[in-house]
Design a protein around this motif. Sequence first.
Motif, PDB file in Angstrom:
ATOM      1  N   ALA A   1       0.895  -1.163  -0.095  1.00  0.00           N
ATOM      2  CA  ALA A   1      -0.106   0.142  -0.070  1.00  0.00           C
ATOM      3  C   ALA A   1       0.826   1.190  -0.018  1.00  0.00           C
ATOM      4  O   ALA A   1       0.705   2.154  -0.522  1.00  0.00           O
ATOM      5  CB  ALA A   1      -0.944  -0.021   1.306  1.00  0.00           C
ATOM      6  N   CYS A   2       1.888   1.089   0.821  1.00  0.00           N
ATOM      7  CA  CYS A   2       2.816   2.405   0.812  1.00  0.00           C
ATOM      8  C   CYS A   2       3.345   2.686  -0.585  1.00  0.00           C
ATOM      9  O   CYS A   2       3.648   3.903  -1.137  1.00  0.00           O
ATOM     10  CB  CYS A   2       4.035   2.191   1.777  1.00  0.00           C
ATOM     11  SG  CYS A   2       3.719   2.417   3.544  1.00  0.00           S
TER      12      CYS A   2
ATOM     13  N   ALA B   1       2.196  11.392  -2.115  1.00  0.00           N
ATOM     14  CA  ALA B   1       1.944  11.601  -0.617  1.00  0.00           C
ATOM     15  C   ALA B   1       1.930   9.999  -0.248  1.00  0.00           C
ATOM     16  O   ALA B   1       0.892   9.237  -0.812  1.00  0.00           O
ATOM     17  CB  ALA B   1       0.774  12.222  -0.309  1.00  0.00           C
ATOM     18  N   THR B   2       2.754   9.721   0.690  1.00  0.00           N
ATOM     19  CA  THR B   2       2.787   8.178   1.195  1.00  0.00           C
ATOM     20  C   THR B   2       3.440   8.356   2.441  1.00  0.00           C
ATOM     21  O   THR B   2       3.640   9.485   3.332  1.00  0.00           O
ATOM     22  CB  THR B   2       3.715   7.359   0.032  1.00  0.00           C
ATOM     23  OG1 THR B   2       3.516   6.034   0.788  1.00  0.00           O
ATOM     24  CG2 THR B   2       5.163   7.669   0.086  1.00  0.00           C
ATOM     25  N   GLY B   3       3.926   7.226   3.134  1.00  0.00           N
ATOM     26  CA  GLY B   3       4.392   7.269   4.494  1.00  0.00           C
ATOM     27  C   GLY B   3       5.069   5.962   4.901  1.00  0.00           C
ATOM     28  O   GLY B   3       5.589   5.151   3.894  1.00  0.00           O
TER      29      GLY B   3
ATOM     30  N   ASP C   1       2.567  10.128   9.293  1.00  0.00           N
ATOM     31  CA  ASP C   1       3.980  10.469   9.078  1.00  0.00           C
ATOM     32  C   ASP C   1       4.100  10.322   7.477  1.00  0.00           C
ATOM     33  O   ASP C   1       3.292  10.021   6.831  1.00  0.00           O
ATOM     34  CB  ASP C   1       4.918   9.870   9.717  1.00  0.00           C
ATOM     35  CG  ASP C   1       4.919   8.328   9.654  1.00  0.00           C
ATOM     36  OD1 ASP C   1       4.314   7.960   8.507  1.00  0.00           O
ATOM     37  OD2 ASP C   1       5.724   7.778  10.370  1.00  0.00           O
ATOM     38  N   GLY C   2       5.420  10.929   6.987  1.00  0.00           N
ATOM     39  CA  GLY C   2       5.848  10.952   5.741  1.00  0.00           C
ATOM     40  C   GLY C   2       6.695   9.699   5.438  1.00  0.00           C
ATOM     41  O   GLY C   2       7.037   8.876   6.279  1.00  0.00           O
ATOM     42  N   PRO C   3       7.319   9.703   4.407  1.00  0.00           N
ATOM     43  CA  PRO C   3       8.281   8.413   3.890  1.00  0.00           C
ATOM     44  C   PRO C   3       9.587   8.583   4.371  1.00  0.00           C
ATOM     45  O   PRO C   3      10.442   7.522   4.276  1.00  0.00           O
ATOM     46  CB  PRO C   3       7.928   8.236   2.381  1.00  0.00           C
ATOM     47  CG  PRO C   3       7.743   9.691   1.972  1.00  0.00           C
ATOM     48  CD  PRO C   3       7.111  10.386   3.108  1.00  0.00           C
ATOM     49  N   GLN C   4      10.102   9.846   4.883  1.00  0.00           N
ATOM     50  CA  GLN C   4      11.622   9.991   4.897  1.00  0.00           C
ATOM     51  C   GLN C   4      12.162   8.965   5.731  1.00  0.00           C
ATOM     52  O   GLN C   4      13.273   8.445   5.343  1.00  0.00           O
ATOM     53  CB  GLN C   4      11.672  11.315   5.458  1.00  0.00           C
ATOM     54  CG  GLN C   4      11.367  12.312   4.772  1.00  0.00           C
ATOM     55  CD  GLN C   4       9.855  12.718   4.476  1.00  0.00           C
ATOM     56  OE1 GLN C   4       9.078  11.975   5.136  1.00  0.00           O
ATOM     57  NE2 GLN C   4       9.669  13.658   3.858  1.00  0.00           N
ATOM     58  N   ARG C   5      11.768   8.433   7.228  1.00  0.00           N
ATOM     59  CA  ARG C   5      12.605   7.566   7.918  1.00  0.00           C
ATOM     60  C   ARG C   5      12.334   6.191   7.606  1.00  0.00           C
ATOM     61  O   ARG C   5      13.007   5.358   8.210  1.00  0.00           O
ATOM     62  CB  ARG C   5      11.710   7.827   9.379  1.00  0.00           C
ATOM     63  CG  ARG C   5      10.540   7.332   9.599  1.00  0.00           C
ATOM     64  CD  ARG C   5       9.918   7.139  11.007  1.00  0.00           C
ATOM     65  NE  ARG C   5      10.591   6.029  11.852  1.00  0.00           N
ATOM     66  CZ  ARG C   5      10.051   5.755  12.718  1.00  0.00           C
ATOM     67  NH1 ARG C   5       8.990   6.488  13.259  1.00  0.00           N
ATOM     68  NH2 ARG C   5      10.549   4.502  13.558  1.00  0.00           N
ATOM     69  N   TYR C   6      11.753   5.798   6.233  1.00  0.00           N
ATOM     70  CA  TYR C   6      11.299   4.385   6.028  1.00  0.00           C
ATOM     71  C   TYR C   6      12.158   3.934   4.660  1.00  0.00           C
ATOM     72  O   TYR C   6      12.096   3.129   3.972  1.00  0.00           O
ATOM     73  CB  TYR C   6       9.883   4.276   5.863  1.00  0.00           C
ATOM     74  CG  TYR C   6       9.106   4.481   7.211  1.00  0.00           C
ATOM     75  CD1 TYR C   6       9.280   3.658   8.034  1.00  0.00           C
ATOM     76  CD2 TYR C   6       8.498   5.976   7.177  1.00  0.00           C
ATOM     77  CE1 TYR C   6       8.396   4.149   9.286  1.00  0.00           C
ATOM     78  CE2 TYR C   6       7.620   6.282   8.201  1.00  0.00           C
ATOM     79  CZ  TYR C   6       7.666   5.121   9.368  1.00  0.00           C
ATOM     80  OH  TYR C   6       6.909   5.627  10.364  1.00  0.00           O
ATOM     81  N   LEU C   7      13.015   4.740   4.357  1.00  0.00           N
ATOM     82  CA  LEU C   7      13.830   4.677   3.199  1.00  0.00           C
ATOM     83  C   LEU C   7      14.874   3.465   3.216  1.00  0.00           C
ATOM     84  O   LEU C   7      15.091   2.886   2.122  1.00  0.00           O
ATOM     85  CB  LEU C   7      14.563   6.131   2.779  1.00  0.00           C
ATOM     86  CG  LEU C   7      14.043   7.289   2.419  1.00  0.00           C
ATOM     87  CD1 LEU C   7      14.869   8.412   2.083  1.00  0.00           C
ATOM     88  CD2 LEU C   7      12.913   6.903   1.384  1.00  0.00           C
TER      89      LEU C   7
END
Length: 369
Positions: free
Chosen positions: A260-261, A270-272, A302-308
């Motif tokens: 889904a992300c 826009a994702t997270g 939240d957004g996607p930045q910490r999940y890269l």
Amino acid sequence: MHSLTTSDFTPAESTLQGLVGNTPVLRVSQPFTSTDRGFWAKLEGFNPGGIKDRPALHMVERARSRGELRAGRPVIESTSGTLGLGLALAGMVYGHPVRLVTDPGLEPSMNRLLAAYGATVDMVTEPHPTGGWQEARRERVAELLAQSPGAWCPDQYNNPDNVAAYTPLALELASQLGHIDILVCSVGTGGHSAGVSRVLSQLYPGMRLVGVDTVGSTIFGQPARSRLMRGLGSSIYPRNVAYEHFSEVHWVAPGESVWACRQLAASHYATGGWSVGAVALVAGWLARTNPLSTRIAAIFPDGPQRYLETVYDDQFCSEHRLLDVTPAAEPEVVGRPDEKEVTRWTRCTAVSDPLSPMAETAGVQGSAQ
């Protein structure tokens, strides 16, 4: 006549606190629904650190006003990431050193970011034998508090100020959407689902609250297991969860959330993270299966930045067998939370507090392992 110079001009909301709130909403449809259907996503990733900037600032401010937190004294808390960013912000705003207890599951980039924002990061090395990493972090917080006279812990899992902090978010949604029939929220500490639904249910008495949890979480009565997804779920029983507000709960597995992300990223920009994917999956199904006129609001924390390094990293996802997972079109259904241990997207409309006497009698209480 005095002329206004550039140095005289102070923009509205130019303080650090002013960066938090008034986040946008985005209409989400394909590939989760057909183009004539969809849901509204509240993009809390537009806050500097995510949704938990709101309770971090509010809990610190209220503790200061009551005299529980004295000027310059440390703030010590357990975090899986997002609240840590909020507390680092609150520490800057109010002048408090911040010490955050994390565990090895926290993304390396998040550890570096928390340190860059001035927080001291303390990492536990072994999980608690029954309460997992979450309980190990809480025990370490207790040790640090005992060593630090005057230090204060927000205790986000049980602090009613965590719930109250979300009143502005609820009012923003009401102003942006005008009416809401279904609210979809991920559940971790229980703060935002309780705080937002409390306000919106007064404005819209018929509104339904749908909770989204992760497999392996105890919150709604499943047994606790090792969890890959962070930001939602728990291996303890947070007392901020407003069980009586929920009309149903869905458990989502990591591979389903990753799908889904990535679909959100490719189709809506826009994702997270884990919570965003899980919420989008459930909100899309609700939009497909309810009447066309149903107005659905989904909170993206939240957004996607910490999940890269996790959700958006092919190597990580491959190692954990999260790639090439396509969720079923419908959730599996169980009649009660303890009917069986769920391992994929599953729905239950019987929601109760696992620690209530009635739930224990019925055998609903999960074992926190």
